[in-house]
Design an enzyme around this catalytic site. Structure first.
Site, mmCIF file in Angstrom:
data_model
loop_
_atom_site.group_PDB
_atom_site.id
_atom_site.type_symbol
_atom_site.label_atom_id
_atom_site.label_comp_id
_atom_site.label_asym_id
_atom_site.label_seq_id
_atom_site.Cartn_x
_atom_site.Cartn_y
_atom_site.Cartn_z
ATOM 1 N N SER A 128 0.832 -1.203 0.000
ATOM 2 C CA SER A 128 0.000 0.000 0.000
ATOM 3 C C SER A 128 0.861 1.244 0.000
ATOM 4 C CB SER A 128 -0.919 0.028 1.219
ATOM 5 O OG SER A 128 -1.667 1.232 1.242
ATOM 6 N N LYS A 182 -4.288 -6.736 3.316
ATOM 7 C CA LYS A 182 -4.276 -5.604 2.365
ATOM 8 C C LYS A 182 -5.691 -5.320 1.867
ATOM 9 C CE LYS A 182 -2.765 -2.508 -0.598
ATOM 10 N NZ LYS A 182 -3.699 -2.413 -1.681
ATOM 11 N N HIS A 185 -7.456 -3.476 4.568
ATOM 12 C CA HIS A 185 -6.903 -2.118 4.536
ATOM 13 C C HIS A 185 -7.652 -1.284 3.488
ATOM 14 C CE1 HIS A 185 -4.394 0.769 2.328
ATOM 15 N NE2 HIS A 185 -3.746 1.021 3.447
ATOM 16 N N ASN A 186 -7.846 -1.858 2.312
ATOM 17 C CA ASN A 186 -8.523 -1.116 1.251
ATOM 18 C C ASN A 186 -9.992 -0.881 1.580
ATOM 19 O OD1 ASN A 186 -6.044 -1.404 0.007
ATOM 20 N ND2 ASN A 186 -6.919 -1.869 -1.992
ATOM 21 N N GLU A 189 -10.081 1.969 3.773
ATOM 22 C CA GLU A 189 -9.785 3.130 2.928
ATOM 23 C C GLU A 189 -11.050 3.626 2.215
ATOM 24 O OE1 GLU A 189 -7.654 3.390 -1.344
ATOM 25 O OE2 GLU A 189 -6.388 2.550 0.237
#
Length: 478
Positions: A128, A182, A185-186, A189
């Site tokens: 990222s 990940k 995480h997105n 986001e």
């Protein structure tokens, strides 16, 4: 020359990772399906470090020291499988294949298992930070075997972002754990960007604060508890004036948000895990609704809003800040809760404090509050939910009254705030003593004999709705 790592796929992300590796003292073998991209990188950035030019995957493999490390940076899905299929017969037991793209974690689990049968290591690595992070130091979330990390980890840690000198890179867990983290995480986001957009919309529509003035507000917010990369660049975007028209930049951009799939994957995975990521889901749906421009244009001429008028309280901007902070916390809480569910489902030993530490620099969701999140999960008594950690329970308690007021104001004025409102509903759902799920269970038992539990007795029960409505203990048929 013997290279320590090879990179195949030299679009911007692959090229920048290759340059980052070279800048950190590693000899990097370069390969791309079209050799022109390899030559363009060497011509423009060849002085970044030591590179080995190759024209085929065979040449790439032959140029690498053993155990070989080959990093794939191609589009997720079939292209990754295609490169692996071509690489596999060229490699030897112990070699490591690394996928640093945004692959779905289930694909990573499948690939890792298949290559393990050939005594090859497959490492799915979440990266990222975008193009700039790839070059200057991203947040890196590697999965795969511990053995593969022993060989690959020092290299990844060296090229990663640093927070107070600590690398934002740790071994996450086996098989697809890195890509799963990940993905989450997105998802966070997505929710973070949507709730920032909702704050902007409320401030502009309800309070009449224009983008240039909001840029100053977001700049100030970035000095406090909301301090984060996304708040910082929000101020930058809102301050920007379109050179062609002289209008605020946000007013000339089509209000239809794109997506590449990772947010959607997060929501689908959350549904499969039974993890309530309502704020993340609403952010994905908000992007979908924004893209239905034809329906929206028709609706503007047909659907009535019946918006009321609201007298804004003094300090409304501060109210919005607190509502934004509370909703942002919920996004992190939902994402971390999903990580906990996945650890149980897939047998991963996910260390939540370490994962939070990886997000403190280099990545898109880097934020001041991650320090406190890390401390909460590093404590001896870890919270069952992030919102239950003493520091956050205290800070969010003070925000609740104004959070409700901001949501109510937006609803009265017809301003859609799906993440503000769903995050508040999640908070209320956590704290309420009784939820209407009791009625849901009664309905399920009536139409489908799905049974229920009682608050005053052990066991599982069913009411004979079509007979005398007496209750019987359900028989376990499993």
């Amino acid at each position: 020359m013997s290279a320590q790592i090879g990179v195949t796929g030299l679009a911007v992300m692959g090229a920048n990772l290759a340059r980052n590796l070279a800048r950190n003292g590693y000899t990097v073998a370069l390969h791309n399906r079209s050799v022109e991209k390899t030559d363009a990188l060497l011509e423009k950035h060849g002085d970044d470090g030591d590179f080995v030019r190759t024209e085929s995957l065979q040449e790439l493999v032959d140029s690498l020291e053993k155990p070989r490390r080959v990093l794939i940076m191609v589009k997720a899905g079939a292209p990754v499988d295609s490169v692996i299929e071509q690489l596999e017969p060229l490699l030897e037991p112990g070699d490591i294949v690394i996928d640093a793209g945004n692959s779905h974690y289930e694909d990573t689990r499948r690939r890792e298992a298949a290559l393990a049968e050939k005594n090859l290591h497959f490492v799915g690595v979440g990266v990222s930070g975008g193009e700039e992070g790839a070059l200057l130091g991203p947040s890196i979330m590697p999965g795969g075997s511990r053995e593969s990390y022993d060989s690959l980890g020092p290299m990844l840690e060296k090229i990663s972002a640093k927070y107070n000198g600590e690398p934002c890179c740790r071994w996450i867990g086996t098989d697809g754990a890195g890509h799963f983290v990940k993905m989450v995480h997105n998802g966070i986001e997505y929710a973070d960007m949507q709730v920032i957009g909702e704050a902007y919309d409320v401030l502009r529509t309800a309070a009449g604060i224009e983008p240039a003035e909001q840029a100053k507000i977001f700049t100030e917010w970035n000095t406090g508890t909301l301090s984060s990369f996304l708040i910082e660049i929000t101020a930058e975007v809102l301050a920007h004036t379109d050179q062609r028209t002289g209008k605020p930049f946000v007013d000339v951009v089509v209000d239809s948000a794109g997506q590449k799939g990772t947010g959607r994957w997060t929501v689908v995975s959350a549904l499969e895990l039974g993890s309530p990521t309502s704020g993340i889901a609403e952010s994905v749906f908000a992007r979908g609704l924004s893209s239905q421009r034809g329906q929206r244009e028709l609706a503007q001429g047909i659907l009535e809003g019946h918006e009321g008028s609201v007298e804004l309280p003094e300090g409304f901007v501060e109210d919005v800040r607190l509502a934004l902070y509370a909703s942002k916390l919920v996004s992190y809480a939902q994402g971390i809760d999903m990580l906990t569910a996945a650890a149980t489902e897939y047998g991963w030993d996910l260390k939540l404090d370490e994962i939070a530490s990886l997000w403190r620099a280099g990545c898109i969701i880097r934020a001041e509050l991650l320090d406190d999140i890390m401390k909460a999960y590093a404590a001896d008594e870890k919270p069952a939910n992030l919102l239950l950690a003493p520091a956050f329970a205290h800070s969010i308690a003070g925000a609740v009254p104004v959070w409700r007021r901001v949501v109510a104001t937006a609803v009265q004025l017809g301003i859609p705030v799906p993440v503000f409102s769903s995050s508040l509903a999640y908070y209320d759902g956590l704290r309420r003593k009784r939820l209407p799920a009791a009625l849901t269970q009664g309905l399920r038992d009536l139409f489908g004999a799905h049974t229920y539990n009682r608050v005053d007795a052990e066991g599982t029960f069913h009411t004979l709705w079509g007979e005398d409505r007496s209750e019987v203990e359900a028989v376990d048929t499993h």
